[in-house]
Design an enzyme around this catalytic site. Structure first.
Site, PDB file in Angstrom:
ATOM      1  N   GLU A 234       0.832  -1.201   0.000  1.00  0.00           N
ATOM      2  CA  GLU A 234       0.000   0.000   0.000  1.00  0.00           C
ATOM      3  C   GLU A 234       0.861   1.244   0.000  1.00  0.00           C
ATOM      4  O   GLU A 234       2.065   1.178   0.276  1.00  0.00           O
ATOM      5  CB  GLU A 234      -0.941   0.017   1.210  1.00  0.00           C
ATOM      6  CG  GLU A 234      -0.262   0.350   2.520  1.00  0.00           C
ATOM      7  CD  GLU A 234      -0.111  -0.855   3.426  1.00  0.00           C
ATOM      8  OE1 GLU A 234       0.254  -0.662   4.593  1.00  0.00           O
ATOM      9  OE2 GLU A 234      -0.333  -1.991   2.968  1.00  0.00           O
ATOM     10  N   ASP A 235       0.227   2.367  -0.298  1.00  0.00           N
ATOM     11  CA  ASP A 235       0.897   3.652  -0.248  1.00  0.00           C
ATOM     12  C   ASP A 235       1.083   4.075   1.207  1.00  0.00           C
ATOM     13  O   ASP A 235       0.355   3.620   2.093  1.00  0.00           O
ATOM     14  CB  ASP A 235       0.040   4.689  -0.981  1.00  0.00           C
ATOM     15  CG  ASP A 235       0.839   5.880  -1.439  1.00  0.00           C
ATOM     16  OD1 ASP A 235       1.807   5.684  -2.182  1.00  0.00           O
ATOM     17  OD2 ASP A 235       0.502   7.013  -1.037  1.00  0.00           O
ATOM     18  N   LYS A 236       2.067   4.933   1.436  1.00  0.00           N
ATOM     19  CA  LYS A 236       2.328   5.425   2.792  1.00  0.00           C
ATOM     20  C   LYS A 236       1.103   6.102   3.394  1.00  0.00           C
ATOM     21  O   LYS A 236       0.830   5.990   4.593  1.00  0.00           O
ATOM     22  CB  LYS A 236       3.502   6.406   2.749  1.00  0.00           C
ATOM     23  CG  LYS A 236       3.951   6.925   4.100  1.00  0.00           C
ATOM     24  CD  LYS A 236       5.156   7.832   3.941  1.00  0.00           C
ATOM     25  CE  LYS A 236       5.618   8.370   5.299  1.00  0.00           C
ATOM     26  NZ  LYS A 236       6.818   9.254   5.146  1.00  0.00           N
ATOM     27  N   SER A 237       0.320   6.757   2.567  1.00  0.00           N
ATOM     28  CA  SER A 237      -0.860   7.488   3.050  1.00  0.00           C
ATOM     29  C   SER A 237      -2.122   6.630   3.109  1.00  0.00           C
ATOM     30  O   SER A 237      -3.171   7.088   3.565  1.00  0.00           O
ATOM     31  CB  SER A 237      -1.122   8.707   2.155  1.00  0.00           C
ATOM     32  OG  SER A 237      -1.426   8.282   0.829  1.00  0.00           O
ATOM     33  N   SER A 238      -2.041   5.383   2.658  1.00  0.00           N
ATOM     34  CA  SER A 238      -3.229   4.520   2.618  1.00  0.00           C
ATOM     35  C   SER A 238      -3.614   4.010   3.997  1.00  0.00           C
ATOM     36  O   SER A 238      -2.758   3.775   4.854  1.00  0.00           O
ATOM     37  CB  SER A 238      -2.975   3.319   1.700  1.00  0.00           C
ATOM     38  OG  SER A 238      -2.741   3.727   0.383  1.00  0.00           O
TER      39      SER A 238
END
Length: 381
Positions: free
Chosen positions: A225-229
């Site tokens: 996943e993305d860091k902001s997810s």
């Protein structure tokens, strides 16, 4: 004439020239007599021979094995285990003297002295601890260095599976490796391979190191996943292999860590040897460079009709299915996409159409950008 009667003259010839201890003498003939105790046989063969000299072969090493037994016991005090094996390192000169005796008196089919030493250490340690010897798959392995008088211990790796939920943005999934050792483990990172614990990987590793001990933790992620997810619902599944653990049982199945919650913790046989297939349910917030309307967004439903093609820089080409797709317009330039797809689809590239065909931008014929995306479910097939 019995076999024992045949070996007595040979044993006497050896003892006339060489002083041997009961262990070393008995070992030279025990296999011929199908006996398990070298010491008892050696004692019987030496009953008419008296000497105060040190054993020619082992220099009375067998009479000092309790010293090394204590080393083994002390080094194992931090470990929980039910089975073990032992390896030994001895001085080459001991092996050389053993070879001289066997060659000179033409003795064949005999265990070497190194084998006898390890077998004796196994017997002593098993008797003292009530643990079982397992040559093929032991939970701990001792390496006793009789030359340098040290004892090293290595524990069998332990693999666990679980799921994690992440409800805070800006917290990465993977941990950066220690800059000094590049993840191999060194004194600077306390042999963990990572020097910080500020990620999903870091927090789970730190928790397991405290509960089980161990050196490094190797993760197998079921997707990324993305860091902001955010990772919501039942969470993302993962596997983690702990090397050299001190304990082999985890008494709890869940844990609330600082930034993540872990559930379904359990010990498994091994991590998957091939990547597991999985589906993801994701909500993505998407901005469009031009004005959009609901009628235009209806085109997105065609994405479920045919696979999406993903092209990698390596030249690899994969196909990913979109199983369902829903959308909600927020304003003229912003909409939310709620879709279920086959694991491995790069969401941001899919939205932008960056080496993914067809992408959201291609379908709408408008340049689109994924602002953030969250996982509501990760389902292993």
């Amino acid at each position: 004439m019995t076999t024992y009667q045949k070996i007595v003259p040979i044993a006497n010839k050896i003892l006339k020239k060489y002083d041997l201890c009961e262990h070393c003498l008995g070992r030279l003939f025990s296999k011929q007599l199908h006996l398990s105790s070298n010491k008892l046989l050696g004692k019987k063969l030496k009953r008419n021979s008296k000497s105060n000299q040190r054993c020619y072969i082992c220099k009375n090493l067998f009479y000092n094995l309790n010293y090394f037994l204590k080393m083994m016991h002390d080094s194992a005090s931090l470990y929980s285990f039910s089975s073990f094996s032992v390896g030994a390192i001895i001085k080459p000169s001991i092996v050389d003297r053993d070879d001289i005796i066997r060659s000179k008196f033409k003795l064949k089919g005999i265990d070497g002295i190194k084998t006898d030493i390890t077998q004796e250490l196994v017997k002593l340690f098993s008797k003292k601890t009530k643990k079982s010897f397992d040559y093929l798959d032991p939970e701990i392995v001792f390496t006793v260095n009789l030359k340098e008088e040290t004892c090293a211990i290595r524990s069998k790796s332990l693999t666990l599976s679980g799921r994690y939920v992440k409800s805070l943005r800006g917290f990465p999934q993977k941990q950066k490796s220690c800059s000094n050792c590049s993840g191999k483990g060194c004194r600077i990172c306390d042999f963990h391979g990572i020097s910080e614990f500020d990620s999903v990987e870091g927090e789970i590793s730190e928790f397991l190191f405290k509960k089980l001990g161990g050196t490094t933790a190797k993760f197998t992620w079921i997707g990324g996943e993305d860091k902001s997810s955010l990772i919501l619902g039942t969470g993302r599944p993962f596997f983690v292999k702990i090397r050299n653990p001190h304990k082999r049982h985890l008494k709890i199945s869940s844990a609330n860590l600082k930034h993540v919650k872990v559930s379904n913790f359990k010990i498994v046989r091994e991590s998957p040897k091939t990547p597991l297939k999985f589906n993801s349910l994701v909500e993505a917030k998407i901005s469009a460079s031009s004005k959009i309307d609901s009628k235009l967004l209806q085109k997105l439903k065609t994405l479920t009709e045919n696979p999406v093609i993903v092209y990698e820089k390596s030249g690899k080409r994969t196909e990913k299915k979109i199983f369902s797709i829903k959308y909600k317009k927020q304003n003229d330039h912003l909409f939310t996409l709620f879709f279920k797809f086959e694991g491995g689809l790069p969401v941001k590239r899919f939205v932008a159409g960056d080496d993914v065909s067809p992408g959201i931008s291609q379908i709408l014929d408008i340049s689109c950008k994924c602002l953030e995306f969250d996982f509501y479910d990760v389902e292993v097939k």
